[in-house]
Design a protein around this motif. Structure first.
Motif, PDB file in Angstrom:
ATOM      1  N   ARG A 189     -13.375  -8.586  12.838  1.00  0.00           N
ATOM      2  CA  ARG A 189     -12.051  -7.956  12.961  1.00  0.00           C
ATOM      3  C   ARG A 189     -11.075  -8.535  11.939  1.00  0.00           C
ATOM      4  NH1 ARG A 189     -13.256  -8.270  18.741  1.00  0.00           N
ATOM      5  NH2 ARG A 189     -13.726  -6.169  19.486  1.00  0.00           N
ATOM      6  N   LEU A 190     -11.112  -9.849  11.748  1.00  0.00           N
ATOM      7  CA  LEU A 190     -10.234 -10.467  10.755  1.00  0.00           C
ATOM      8  C   LEU A 190     -10.571  -9.981   9.349  1.00  0.00           C
ATOM      9  CD1 LEU A 190     -10.089 -14.147  12.080  1.00  0.00           C
ATOM     10  CD2 LEU A 190      -8.195 -12.522  11.994  1.00  0.00           C
ATOM     11  N   ARG A 191     -11.850  -9.921   9.048  1.00  0.00           N
ATOM     12  CA  ARG A 191     -12.292  -9.496   7.720  1.00  0.00           C
ATOM     13  C   ARG A 191     -11.887  -8.042   7.455  1.00  0.00           C
ATOM     14  NH1 ARG A 191     -16.935 -11.182   8.569  1.00  0.00           N
ATOM     15  NH2 ARG A 191     -17.866  -9.220   9.250  1.00  0.00           N
ATOM     16  N   GLN A 192     -12.129  -7.185   8.429  1.00  0.00           N
ATOM     17  CA  GLN A 192     -11.797  -5.773   8.271  1.00  0.00           C
ATOM     18  C   GLN A 192     -10.287  -5.551   8.265  1.00  0.00           C
ATOM     19  OE1 GLN A 192     -14.033  -3.673  11.322  1.00  0.00           O
ATOM     20  NE2 GLN A 192     -15.897  -4.773  10.759  1.00  0.00           N
ATOM     21  N   GLY A 193      -9.568  -6.337   9.080  1.00  0.00           N
ATOM     22  CA  GLY A 193      -8.116  -6.213   9.093  1.00  0.00           C
ATOM     23  C   GLY A 193      -7.497  -6.609   7.764  1.00  0.00           C
ATOM     24  N   TRP A 194      -7.985  -7.695   7.194  1.00  0.00           N
ATOM     25  CA  TRP A 194      -7.462  -8.136   5.903  1.00  0.00           C
ATOM     26  C   TRP A 194      -7.782  -7.118   4.815  1.00  0.00           C
ATOM     27  CZ3 TRP A 194      -3.815 -10.497   3.777  1.00  0.00           C
ATOM     28  CH2 TRP A 194      -3.884 -10.968   2.471  1.00  0.00           C
ATOM     29  N   ALA A 195      -8.960  -6.508   4.878  1.00  0.00           N
ATOM     30  CA  ALA A 195      -9.315  -5.474   3.901  1.00  0.00           C
ATOM     31  C   ALA A 195      -8.373  -4.281   4.020  1.00  0.00           C
ATOM     32  CB  ALA A 195     -10.762  -5.038   4.108  1.00  0.00           C
ATOM     33  N   ARG A 196      -8.018  -3.914   5.256  1.00  0.00           N
ATOM     34  CA  ARG A 196      -7.072  -2.800   5.441  1.00  0.00           C
ATOM     35  C   ARG A 196      -5.705  -3.145   4.872  1.00  0.00           C
ATOM     36  NH1 ARG A 196      -9.706  -2.561  10.501  1.00  0.00           N
ATOM     37  NH2 ARG A 196      -8.005  -3.705  11.501  1.00  0.00           N
ATOM     38  N   VAL A 197      -5.287  -4.396   5.041  1.00  0.00           N
ATOM     39  CA  VAL A 197      -3.993  -4.820   4.495  1.00  0.00           C
ATOM     40  C   VAL A 197      -4.002  -4.731   2.973  1.00  0.00           C
ATOM     41  CG1 VAL A 197      -2.476  -6.816   4.184  1.00  0.00           C
ATOM     42  CG2 VAL A 197      -3.359  -6.274   6.450  1.00  0.00           C
ATOM     43  N   ARG A 198      -5.094  -5.167   2.353  1.00  0.00           N
ATOM     44  CA  ARG A 198      -5.177  -5.112   0.883  1.00  0.00           C
ATOM     45  C   ARG A 198      -5.096  -3.671   0.388  1.00  0.00           C
ATOM     46  NH1 ARG A 198      -9.540  -8.650   1.529  1.00  0.00           N
ATOM     47  NH2 ARG A 198     -10.955  -6.986   0.875  1.00  0.00           N
ATOM     48  N   ARG A 199      -5.801  -2.773   1.066  1.00  0.00           N
ATOM     49  CA  ARG A 199      -5.771  -1.372   0.632  1.00  0.00           C
ATOM     50  C   ARG A 199      -4.413  -0.725   0.879  1.00  0.00           C
ATOM     51  NH1 ARG A 199     -11.069  -1.410   2.664  1.00  0.00           N
ATOM     52  NH2 ARG A 199     -10.364  -0.716   4.702  1.00  0.00           N
ATOM     53  N   ALA A 200      -3.721  -1.152   1.942  1.00  0.00           N
ATOM     54  CA  ALA A 200      -2.456  -0.508   2.295  1.00  0.00           C
ATOM     55  C   ALA A 200      -1.262  -1.117   1.562  1.00  0.00           C
ATOM     56  CB  ALA A 200      -2.223  -0.615   3.806  1.00  0.00           C
ATOM     57  N   PHE A 201      -1.447  -2.255   0.904  1.00  0.00           N
ATOM     58  CA  PHE A 201      -0.300  -2.963   0.335  1.00  0.00           C
ATOM     59  C   PHE A 201       0.474  -2.097  -0.654  1.00  0.00           C
ATOM     60  CE2 PHE A 201       1.746  -5.733  -2.778  1.00  0.00           C
ATOM     61  CZ  PHE A 201       2.491  -6.551  -1.940  1.00  0.00           C
ATOM     62  N   GLY A 202      -0.228  -1.503  -1.604  1.00  0.00           N
ATOM     63  CA  GLY A 202       0.447  -0.676  -2.608  1.00  0.00           C
ATOM     64  C   GLY A 202       1.170   0.520  -2.008  1.00  0.00           C
ATOM     65  N   PRO A 203       0.482   1.349  -1.188  1.00  0.00           N
ATOM     66  CA  PRO A 203       1.168   2.481  -0.566  1.00  0.00           C
ATOM     67  C   PRO A 203       2.351   2.085   0.304  1.00  0.00           C
ATOM     68  CG  PRO A 203      -1.200   2.782  -0.438  1.00  0.00           C
ATOM     69  CD  PRO A 203      -0.975   1.396  -0.984  1.00  0.00           C
ATOM     70  N   VAL A 204       2.219   0.998   1.067  1.00  0.00           N
ATOM     71  CA  VAL A 204       3.328   0.566   1.923  1.00  0.00           C
ATOM     72  C   VAL A 204       4.518   0.129   1.075  1.00  0.00           C
ATOM     73  CG1 VAL A 204       4.080  -1.263   3.499  1.00  0.00           C
ATOM     74  CG2 VAL A 204       1.954  -0.041   3.932  1.00  0.00           C
ATOM     75  N   LEU A 205       4.250  -0.639   0.025  1.00  0.00           N
ATOM     76  CA  LEU A 205       5.330  -1.099  -0.842  1.00  0.00           C
ATOM     77  C   LEU A 205       6.050   0.086  -1.478  1.00  0.00           C
ATOM     78  CD1 LEU A 205       6.793  -3.494  -2.143  1.00  0.00           C
ATOM     79  CD2 LEU A 205       5.077  -3.447  -3.977  1.00  0.00           C
ATOM     80  N   LEU A 206       5.284   1.063  -1.949  1.00  0.00           N
ATOM     81  CA  LEU A 206       5.880   2.230  -2.592  1.00  0.00           C
ATOM     82  C   LEU A 206       6.713   3.042  -1.609  1.00  0.00           C
ATOM     83  CD1 LEU A 206       5.838   3.355  -5.457  1.00  0.00           C
ATOM     84  CD2 LEU A 206       3.973   4.869  -4.762  1.00  0.00           C
ATOM     85  N   ALA A 207       6.183   3.263  -0.406  1.00  0.00           N
ATOM     86  CA  ALA A 207       6.929   4.023   0.597  1.00  0.00           C
ATOM     87  C   ALA A 207       8.185   3.274   1.038  1.00  0.00           C
ATOM     88  CB  ALA A 207       6.037   4.313   1.806  1.00  0.00           C
ATOM     89  N   SER A 208       8.108   1.959   1.127  1.00  0.00           N
ATOM     90  CA  SER A 208       9.277   1.167   1.508  1.00  0.00           C
ATOM     91  C   SER A 208      10.362   1.239   0.440  1.00  0.00           C
ATOM     92  CB  SER A 208       8.866  -0.290   1.739  1.00  0.00           C
ATOM     93  OG  SER A 208       7.897  -0.391   2.751  1.00  0.00           O
ATOM     94  N   LEU A 209       9.948   1.148  -0.832  1.00  0.00           N
ATOM     95  CA  LEU A 209      10.921   1.272  -1.918  1.00  0.00           C
ATOM     96  C   LEU A 209      11.547   2.669  -1.931  1.00  0.00           C
ATOM     97  CD1 LEU A 209       9.021  -0.595  -4.762  1.00  0.00           C
ATOM     98  CD2 LEU A 209      11.057  -1.381  -3.555  1.00  0.00           C
ATOM     99  N   ALA A 210      10.745   3.693  -1.668  1.00  0.00           N
ATOM    100  CA  ALA A 210      11.275   5.053  -1.619  1.00  0.00           C
ATOM    101  C   ALA A 210      12.300   5.189  -0.504  1.00  0.00           C
ATOM    102  CB  ALA A 210      10.136   6.051  -1.423  1.00  0.00           C
ATOM    103  N   ALA A 211      12.041   4.564   0.645  1.00  0.00           N
ATOM    104  CA  ALA A 211      13.001   4.610   1.749  1.00  0.00           C
ATOM    105  C   ALA A 211      14.314   3.937   1.350  1.00  0.00           C
ATOM    106  CB  ALA A 211      12.406   3.936   2.982  1.00  0.00           C
ATOM    107  N   GLY A 212      14.199   2.801   0.629  1.00  0.00           N
ATOM    108  CA  GLY A 212      15.415   2.137   0.160  1.00  0.00           C
ATOM    109  C   GLY A 212      16.196   2.975  -0.831  1.00  0.00           C
ATOM    110  N   VAL A 213      15.480   3.627  -1.743  1.00  0.00           N
ATOM    111  CA  VAL A 213      16.149   4.507  -2.711  1.00  0.00           C
ATOM    112  C   VAL A 213      16.833   5.664  -1.991  1.00  0.00           C
ATOM    113  CG1 VAL A 213      15.741   6.124  -4.613  1.00  0.00           C
ATOM    114  CG2 VAL A 213      14.640   3.882  -4.626  1.00  0.00           C
TER     115      VAL A 213
END
Length: 360
Positions: A11-35
């Protein structure tokens, strides 16, 4: 206790992999919300533009699937829900009955405007928020609709200017899934070398815990292939995505064979058979599978892993591994099935993959 540790690590291994894959999209969506907040407050002049970042975030989300059609559908759904709910609340006020009426009206209007479920879903959710959130706290009646339009426009701009390559997420999932297969085989090799049935049992537990990754690879490969086919920018990648989707099915079969192999290894080790030579062969398969995972991460199964699997296939001769122990020979026969599956993941045709094995 050991099984619990294996499941926790998975679960830890798979969870961390999901975080790595989601990092870019989450950051971009968060910046878009701020804009979107900045534009609605400092450019349009709304003091509390609550729905601008909400609309941008919902339209983009954190998934890698950001087709313009999907983003537009979500943005329109938010705007429709906000606009219709604003108008109805002005006429009928707020309350339990009003929530039901506004929700039904918004969802039906969204259904009229488009066939997508997401459009109707977002229209309904935003309608509920409008009824429950006083206009004074969110910029006034029509101001909320304008804010929703601002957020949707920002989301569309981001999706248009920064399209995401559909291959990257599928490659990452392919690498993770095949690495899980390799991990199972590594545990088997360790258990066979140390004659410890607990290691072999851990391999079986890990194999079962890894199934969600394989399922996700197959599902997202299919979605990415469809997205590439309808997107002019990524249509040229359809061939690679079709191969990755086919590989996902083959890898799922390989993992199932690995679990069958693990169950048999538990029995063989528990019965005290000599598995030293077998351990070396299984370790070689595990190392070749690691190479295959690295090849998939780079964009294709043709590479070092393909050759390594071909080399190790030549050693899968039951009589060479054990001349007189039929139970060890039976394990080698199961290992041959796993190797063939992995060779197919690496791009070999089924007949060619079986042809690399020694005749028996």
């Amino acid at each position: 206790m050991a099984s619990a540790r294996v499941l926790a690590r998975a679960r830890l291994r798979q969870g961390w992999a999901r975080v790595r894959r989601a990092f870019g999209p989450v950051l971009l969506a968060s910046l878009a919300a701020g804009v979107a907040w900045f534009v609605a407050r400092d450019v349009v002049g709304h003091p509390n533009p609550f729905f601008a970042p909400v609309s941008a975030w919902l339209a983009l989300g954190f998934a890698a699937d950001r087709r313009l059609r999907k983003v537009a559908e979500l943005a329109i759904g938010v705007a429709v829900g906000v606009a219709l709910a604003d108008l109805l609340v002005q006429w009928i006020g707020s309350g339990a009955v009003q929530v039901a009426v506004v929700l039904a009206a918004s969802a039906l209007v969204a259904r009229f405007l488009g066939r997508g479920d997401l459009l109707a879903m977002q229209a309904g959710v935003q309608a509920i928020v409008i009824v429950g959130l006083p206009a004074a706290e969110s910029g006034g009646a029509l101001g909320r609709w304008v804010d929703a339009l601002v957020g949707g426009a920002v989301a569309l701009a981001v999706a248009t200017l920064l399209p995401q390559d559909p291959r990257s997420r599928v490659r990452s999932l392919a690498h993770e899934a095949v690495t899980e297969i390799a991990g199972v085989v590594h545990l088997l090799a360790r258990g066979l070398e140390s004659a410890d049935p607990d290691d072999a049992a851990e391999a079986l537990t890990r194999g079962r815990a890894s199934q969600p990754v394989l399922d996700q690879w197959r599902e997202e490969a299919g979605a990415a292939r469809y997205n590439a086919r309808v997107s002019p920018a990524f249509r040229r990648h359809t061939g690679e995505l079709e191969k990755l989707e086919a590989s996902a099915v083959l890898a799922d079969r390989a993992m199932r064979n690995a679990r069958v192999l693990a169950r048999r290894c538990v029995q063989v080790v528990s019965d005290g058979h000599d598995t030293a030579h077998l351990a070396g062969l299984v370790a070689a398969v595990a190392a070749a599978t690691d190479d295959l995972a690295a090849d998939l991460a780079r964009g294709g199964p043709s590479g070092r892993g393909r050759q390594a699997l071909a080399d190790v296939a030549g050693g899968c001769d039951p009589w060479s591994v054990s001349g007189d122990d039929w139970q060890v020979q039976a394990v080698v026969l199961l290992l041959r099935s796993l190797v063939v599956d992995l060779l197919e993941v690496a791009g070999h045709e089924p007949g060619a993959a079986r042809g690399l094995l020694p005749e028996i």
